[in-house]
Design a protein around this motif. Structure first.
Motif, short mmCIF file in Angstrom:
data_model
loop_
_atom_site.label_atom_id
_atom_site.label_comp_id
_atom_site.label_asym_id
_atom_site.label_seq_id
_atom_site.Cartn_x
_atom_site.Cartn_y
_atom_site.Cartn_z
N LEU A 54 0.83 -1.20 0.00
CA LEU A 54 0.00 0.00 0.00
C LEU A 54 0.87 1.25 0.00
CD1 LEU A 54 -2.81 -0.80 2.60
CD2 LEU A 54 -3.12 -0.50 0.13
N VAL A 55 0.38 2.29 -0.66
CA VAL A 55 1.03 3.61 -0.60
C VAL A 55 0.34 4.38 0.53
CG1 VAL A 55 1.47 5.78 -1.81
CG2 VAL A 55 1.50 3.60 -3.08
N PHE A 115 -4.60 1.81 -8.24
CA PHE A 115 -3.41 0.96 -8.17
C PHE A 115 -2.27 1.56 -9.00
CE2 PHE A 115 -7.08 -1.71 -7.43
CZ PHE A 115 -6.71 -2.39 -6.28
N VAL A 116 -1.06 1.44 -8.45
CA VAL A 116 0.14 1.94 -9.14
C VAL A 116 1.21 0.87 -9.10
CG1 VAL A 116 -0.27 4.41 -8.82
CG2 VAL A 116 0.83 3.09 -6.98
N PHE A 125 0.92 -1.55 -5.87
CA PHE A 125 0.46 -0.93 -4.63
C PHE A 125 -0.95 -0.39 -4.79
CE2 PHE A 125 5.03 -0.41 -5.00
CZ PHE A 125 5.50 -0.86 -3.77
N GLY A 126 -1.73 -0.53 -3.72
CA GLY A 126 -3.04 0.10 -3.66
C GLY A 126 -2.95 1.40 -2.87
N MET A 127 -4.00 2.20 -2.92
CA MET A 127 -3.97 3.48 -2.20
C MET A 127 -5.18 3.64 -1.27
SD MET A 127 -2.43 6.04 -5.17
CE MET A 127 -3.44 5.34 -6.49
N VAL A 128 -6.36 3.86 -1.82
CA VAL A 128 -7.54 4.17 -1.01
C VAL A 128 -8.07 2.91 -0.33
CG1 VAL A 128 -9.87 5.13 -1.03
CG2 VAL A 128 -8.12 6.05 -2.57
N ILE A 129 -8.16 2.96 1.00
CA ILE A 129 -8.71 1.84 1.77
C ILE A 129 -9.80 2.36 2.72
CG2 ILE A 129 -6.60 0.46 1.66
CD1 ILE A 129 -5.93 1.49 4.50
N GLU A 130 -10.60 1.44 3.16
CA GLU A 130 -11.71 1.80 4.07
C GLU A 130 -11.17 2.03 5.49
OE1 GLU A 130 -15.99 0.01 3.99
OE2 GLU A 130 -14.79 -1.20 5.38
#
Length: 310
Positions: A54-55, A115-116, A125-130
């Motif tokens: 994750l970023v 995703f980047v 890597f993912g970015m926005v999470i709950e």
């Protein structure tokens, strides 16, 4: 150039060079207290294992009725850049999707813009999470979400509605199409997809090992041939050099032979000359002897004359 897309139904993802922003109206949060919003994010991120791709959020701010999450993506690439990779090179990134999908501590926004990639490290890597005050409205189950992103990376499609057609694929080879059909139609769990991905990666690794062994074999054969050619060359050079040495020896032998011949001829001549002298002397002696016997005997003649007078 700023790229914007709708995210999490009422939010927006903005991509501006090395920064990605997720903006969502304050009314979509469970609180209007910015401090609580920041704490909720920090709390959710602390629960995540270090190995989770994750970023992290760089900064959370409030502007024009919206909460803005800023992500630093310097050196990273958009998910859609994966389309330009060779098929084999895409597989490690799919494993990171599986890792995110299997993590029970987070719920991620399953959207390609979220995703980047780090191409050098082969990481996604993912970015926005709950978090506790910001729910993710996406109702996709993780298996379907992973399948969709994999198919999107293999085709020109931006979303997966139905089974992709051959004309949709960026690389319409039989291998890629069989892979996509297996993922889309035959695999029903994250474990199955993960196992299949690892199997494909191992197949490519084995193929590369075989190719490397073949290259080494060809190099060894070439090296052996070069060495053999050098030995032959040296041998030919030696053989070419050997006659000149022999000629010298023959020349020397001829000189020695000629000397011996001259000595032999001289000896023969001397012997012949000596024999000739000896024969000559012998002949002369014979002649003298014959001459002696053939001359009149004076004594006999005188005595005869005397007897006749009497």
């Amino acid at each position: 150039m700023v790229i914007r897309t709708i995210a999490n139904r009422v939010g927006t993802i903005e991509i501006n060079q090395d920064s990605v922003y997720f903006l969502q109206p304050l009314t979509a949060f469970g609180t209007d207290d910015m401090e609580m919003i920041e704490q909720a994010y920090e709390k959710s991120f602390v629960r995540i294992k270090e190995s989770t791709p994750l970023v992290p959020v760089k900064e959370i701010t409030f502007q024009a009725g919206q909460v803005r999450y800023e992500y630093d993506v310097t050196g990273l690439m958009a998910f859609t850049a994966l389309r330009a990779f060779e098929f084999e090179k895409k597989l490690p990134f799919y494993l990171d999707l599986i890792k995110l999908a299997k993590n029970q501590q987070i719920k991620i926004l399953w959207q390609k813009e979220n995703f980047v990639l780090n191409r050098e490290e082969k990481k996604l890597f993912g970015m926005v999470i709950e978090n506790d005050v910001m729910p993710i409205a996406d109702n996709k189950d993780p298996v379907s979400a992973v399948k969709e992103l994999i198919i999107i990376s293999l085709t020109k499609l931006n979303e997966l509605i139905d089974r992709p057609k051959r004309m949709d694929f960026l690389e319409p080879s039989e291998e890629v199409i069989r892979f996509a059909e297996t993922i889309f139609l035959k695999l029903n769990s994250l474990d199955e997809i993960e196992g299949y991905l690892k199997e494909k990666i191992e197949q490519f690794e084995e193929q590369h090992r075989v190719e490397e062994l073949e290259r080494e074999r060809l190099l060894n054969e070439r090296s052996s041939f070069v060495k053999f050619r050098e030995r032959v060359k040296e041998k030919v050079q030696f053989q070419n050099a050997k006659p000149s040495t022999s000629k010298k020896k023959f020349k020397k032998a001829d000189q020695q032979g000629n000397s011996k011949l001259f000595v032999g001829i001289a000896i023969i001549l001397l012997l012949a000359f000596g024999l000739n002298i000896a024969l000559t002397q012998a002949t002369e002696g014979k002649k003298e002897e014959n001459a002696f016997y053939n001359e009149p005997n004076i004594e006999y003649f005188v005595s005869t004359q005397f007897m006749n007078q009497k």
